[in-house]
Structures are given as structure tokens and as C-alpha cells.
Design a protein around this motif. Structure first.
Motif, PDB file in Angstrom:
ATOM      1  N   TYR A  49     103.136  14.445  97.866  1.00 46.63           N
ATOM      2  CA  TYR A  49     102.007  13.672  97.515  1.00 46.63           C
ATOM      3  C   TYR A  49     101.973  13.516  95.801  1.00 46.63           C
ATOM      4  CZ  TYR A  49     102.408  12.638 101.678  1.00 46.63           C
ATOM      5  OH  TYR A  49     102.660  12.120 103.438  1.00 46.63           O
ATOM      6  N   LEU A  50     102.049  14.850  95.109  1.00 45.68           N
ATOM      7  CA  LEU A  50     102.183  15.036  93.767  1.00 45.68           C
ATOM      8  C   LEU A  50     101.944  13.937  92.669  1.00 45.68           C
ATOM      9  CD1 LEU A  50     100.475  16.238  91.808  1.00 45.68           C
ATOM     10  CD2 LEU A  50     102.532  17.898  91.418  1.00 45.68           C
ATOM     11  N   CYS A  51     101.291  12.876  91.669  1.00 46.31           N
ATOM     12  CA  CYS A  51     101.732  12.327  90.779  1.00 46.31           C
ATOM     13  C   CYS A  51     100.227  12.487  89.524  1.00 46.31           C
ATOM     14  CB  CYS A  51     101.726  11.217  91.574  1.00 46.31           C
ATOM     15  SG  CYS A  51     102.304   9.201  90.364  1.00 46.31           S
ATOM     16  N   CYS A  58      99.474   2.557  96.134  1.00 49.81           N
ATOM     17  CA  CYS A  58      99.683   3.288  96.683  1.00 49.81           C
ATOM     18  C   CYS A  58      99.345   3.389  98.091  1.00 49.81           C
ATOM     19  CB  CYS A  58     100.009   4.737  95.837  1.00 49.81           C
ATOM     20  SG  CYS A  58      99.997   6.191  96.676  1.00 49.81           S
ATOM     21  N   ALA A  62      98.554   8.909  96.617  1.00 49.60           N
ATOM     22  CA  ALA A  62      99.092  10.002  95.530  1.00 49.60           C
ATOM     23  C   ALA A  62      98.910  10.165  94.030  1.00 49.60           C
ATOM     24  CB  ALA A  62     101.004   9.038  95.361  1.00 49.60           C
ATOM     25  N   ARG A  66      96.515  16.042  94.129  1.00 49.85           N
ATOM     26  CA  ARG A  66      97.507  16.541  95.556  1.00 49.85           C
ATOM     27  C   ARG A  66      98.630  17.492  95.729  1.00 49.85           C
ATOM     28  NH1 ARG A  66      96.954  11.974  99.536  1.00 49.85           N
ATOM     29  NH2 ARG A  66      97.815  13.300 101.246  1.00 49.85           N
ATOM     30  N   GLY A  94     108.753  10.017  95.836  1.00 48.77           N
ATOM     31  CA  GLY A  94     106.754  10.268  96.014  1.00 48.77           C
ATOM     32  C   GLY A  94     106.228   9.433  96.547  1.00 48.77           C
ATOM     33  N   GLY A  95     105.279  10.089  95.807  1.00 52.67           N
ATOM     34  CA  GLY A  95     104.504  10.844  94.522  1.00 52.67           C
ATOM     35  C   GLY A  95     105.177  10.658  93.251  1.00 52.67           C
ATOM     36  N   TRP A 277     107.369  15.427 103.176  1.00 54.73           N
ATOM     37  CA  TRP A 277     107.578  16.646 102.059  1.00 54.73           C
ATOM     38  C   TRP A 277     108.261  17.946 102.806  1.00 54.73           C
ATOM     39  CZ3 TRP A 277     104.462  20.604 102.487  1.00 54.73           C
ATOM     40  CH2 TRP A 277     102.659  20.186 103.305  1.00 54.73           C
TER      41      TRP A 277
END
Length: 330
Positions: A49-51, A58, A62, A66, A94-95, A277
Motif C-alpha cells: 500500500y506504499l505510494c 483509491c 494507499a 503506509r 499496488g500501491g 502483500w
């Protein structure tokens, strides 16, 4: 052997009590339909979820803060899982997958395992040497790039994704074209995805693609292969935005009024599995966002020995209306 499925397709969360919103299960039953599996041929891999962005639409919420991110160990389990079954499409999302340090390991591992490997990008997550290295890897493996580009109107697109993001995306699209992506005859496929920037349904995909093709070529000399338009799913940050702006109930009614029974047969969840993830399986990325695993208890990819069989149930919720409104989410 451990399989997937065999649990009741429950009713979802978040929509109950909204006047005029028929439960999704009731809408299916009223049309003599059920949402069940066909033969699975697509594996979607959510790397975390890193963005770098906090897009309004979204469904995963994200963003830069995150911490959830796929580890090398989980990537190894995912590659092993994909090797065990005849998937036709592998879809990395993703993210922002580009921010996951071991993404090249995952791409290298998945590329030989299916005819089609897709990588989703927001066109702004990485730059410089990291971007050049990722591009070279994608070219070498003939990875299909699927890029988020909500509008050819900069102010509208920036309203959804953040100030100045569209300008940077245009620069990256030009570089992708220079590398052969989206250019006829190269075999390097560049597809765009456009989600509405407000609380409404997308217009016709065909007409939108024609407009994007004309606008991008005229304004910036950019070419692409295909464009896909999808309705926003009222989960995560988009649901929060709908509630904050007073658009929640109206949007839900718009989705239910747009229910298209003909779209059910072609829904992506019928032929797709989504892996989170941390390596657990879900029927789709939206059930993942809602925390509704494909089995109870949830199953890790390392423990799966067989894919769900045709006619196995799929977990459903009222948010499924977003995938069956108009032309559907296929």
C-alpha cells in the motif's frame, strides 16, 4: 490438498441502511443470476500500500505513510505459486509497485511463467536511475505497462491525484514512447486507465479512448495502445471522500440504478485471484480492500495446492455494484 472456496458468499459491508440500495445478492437473485467462478487464468499480485500519491479515488487508501510492503520471502512464495498453475496473465499492482525495493526480483521471477505480465504504474513513483533501470527491465521482459491517467485536462487530473502530478506523468509517457512503448510495431504495450474524477460513472470507453488518443497526440505527441475506463469503488479513501462531500448516498444509488445484469458473466473476479502483500488470497482487489479473504480461514499462497473450481462461490458485497454498473469492470 488445500483448495480455495467452499465458504458462503457473504453480503458486504458499508452499504446497509442506505435508502434505495438493494442488497447486491438480491439484485442478482432478481435477475436469476449468481456470481460464481469460471476457470481461473489471472493472478493479480498486490505488492503493498506504499505510494507516493494519495489519490482521491483509491480504494486501498494507499499513500506515503503506509508500511505494508511485500517481502522477498513472500515474493518467492508468489513466484512458486504462479509456477504451479497455468496462469495466462500475471498482474502486478499496488500501491505503487515501483516503490517496492525487490520489485525487479518479482518481475524476473514472474516473467517466464505466463504469456502476459502486466505492471501497473502511476507514472510518478520513481525517477532518475531507478526509473531507467525499471524501464530497461520491462523492455527486456516485454512487460505490459498499465498507467493511471484519469484525464487529459490537467486541472481535473491533478484534482484527483495531486497538484503537478499530471505534468510529470506526461514527461514519463513521452519517455515510454521513446523507448517503444505504445508505438505500433514494437510489441511493447502501453495501456491507460481512466477513473472518473468525481462522484459519477465513466462515459463510454470507446468514445473516451478516441478523445484521449486525439488529445494526447495533439497536445503532447503521446501514443498508447488501449484505454480502459472503470467506475470508482466506494471503499477506502474514495468512500471517505464521498461521505465527507455528502455524495455517498447519491453515488450508491447511481451505481444500483446502473446495474447491468449482462456485465456479471464477464466480471474479472470470475477468472482472477488476488494475492495480498503478505501472501494471502482474495477473490479480487476490492475484497482485499474490504478485508474479505477468499476462504475462512484465509489461505496463504504457499499452502494452496489447487485453484478454485468452476462454480465455486465468490464473496460479494454491495460495493460489487461498482463492477456491474454500465459496461462493468471486466
Amino acid at each position: 490438498m488445500t483448495g480455495i472456496g467452499g465458504r458462503s458468499p457473504g453480503i458486504g459491508t458499508g452499504f446497509r441502511g442506505v435508502a434505495g440500495v438493494e442488497p447486491f445478492a438480491d439484485a442478482l437473485a432478481r435477475h436469476g443470476l449468481s456470481l460464481v467462478r469460471d476457470r481461473v487464468h489471472t493472478l493479480q499480485v498486490n505488492t503493498g500500500y506504499l505510494c507516493n500519491l494519495r489519490c482521491r479515488h483509491c480504494h486501498l487508501e494507499a499513500g506515503p505513510g503506509r508500511k505494508e510492503m511485500m517481502s522477498r520471502e513472500t515474493m518467492e512464495a508468489v513466484v512458486s505459486f504462479a509456477r504451479r498453475f497455468p496462469f495466462q496473465v500475471l498482474d502486478v499492482t499496488g500501491g505503487a509497485p515501483e516503490l517496492v525495493p525487490d520489485l525487479p526480483f518479482l518481475v524476473d521471477g514472474l516473467a517466464p511463467l505466463a504469456p502476459r505480465l502486466m505492471l501497473r504504474t502511476n507514472l510518478s513513483a520513481v525517477s532518475g536511475a531507478a526509473w531507467e533501470a525499471l524501464l530497461a527491465l520491462c523492455v527486456a521482459h516485454r512487460v505490459v505497462l498499465v498507467a493511471s491517467f484519469p484525464s487529459t485536462n490537467r486541472s481535473q487530473a491533478d484534482a484527483q491525484r495531486g497538484a503537478g502530478v499530471t505534468e510529470g506523468a506526461i514527461v514519463v509517457l513521452k519517455k515510454l514512447n521513446a523507448a517503444g512503448y505504445g508505438v505500433d510495431g514494437t510489441g511493447l504495450e502501453l495501456d491507460l486507465v481512466s477513473n472518473p474524477v468525481g462522484a459519477f460513472l465513466p462515459v463510454s470507453q470507446g468514445s473516451t479512448e478516441r478523445k484521449f488518443r486525439t488529445d494526447l497526440l495533439r497536445k503532447w505527441g503521446i501514443a498508447f495502445n488501449h484505454l480502459y475506463t472503470f467506475a470508482n469503488v466506494p471503499l477506502g479513501r474514495y468512500r471517505t471522500w464521498l461521505l465527507r462531500t455528502g455524495n455517498y448516498e447519491r453515488y450508491l444509488k447511481t451505481l444500483t440504478e446502473g446495474f447491468n445484469p449482462s456485465a456479471v458473466e464477464r466480471l474479472m473476479c470470475r477468472t482472477l485471484l488476488s494475492v495480498s502483500w503478505d501472501g494471502f488470497l482474495y477473490d479480487c482487489d476490492f475484497n482485499l480492500a474490504a478485508g474479505r479473504a477468499s476462504a475462512d480461514p484465509k489461505i496463504h499462497v504457499s499452502d494452496v495446492r489447487e485453484l478454485p473450481s468452476p462454480f465455486a462461490p465468490i464473496a460479494i458485497g454491495e460495493y460489487c455494484y461498482a463492477c456491474t454498473a454500465g459496461s462493468g469492470f471486466t
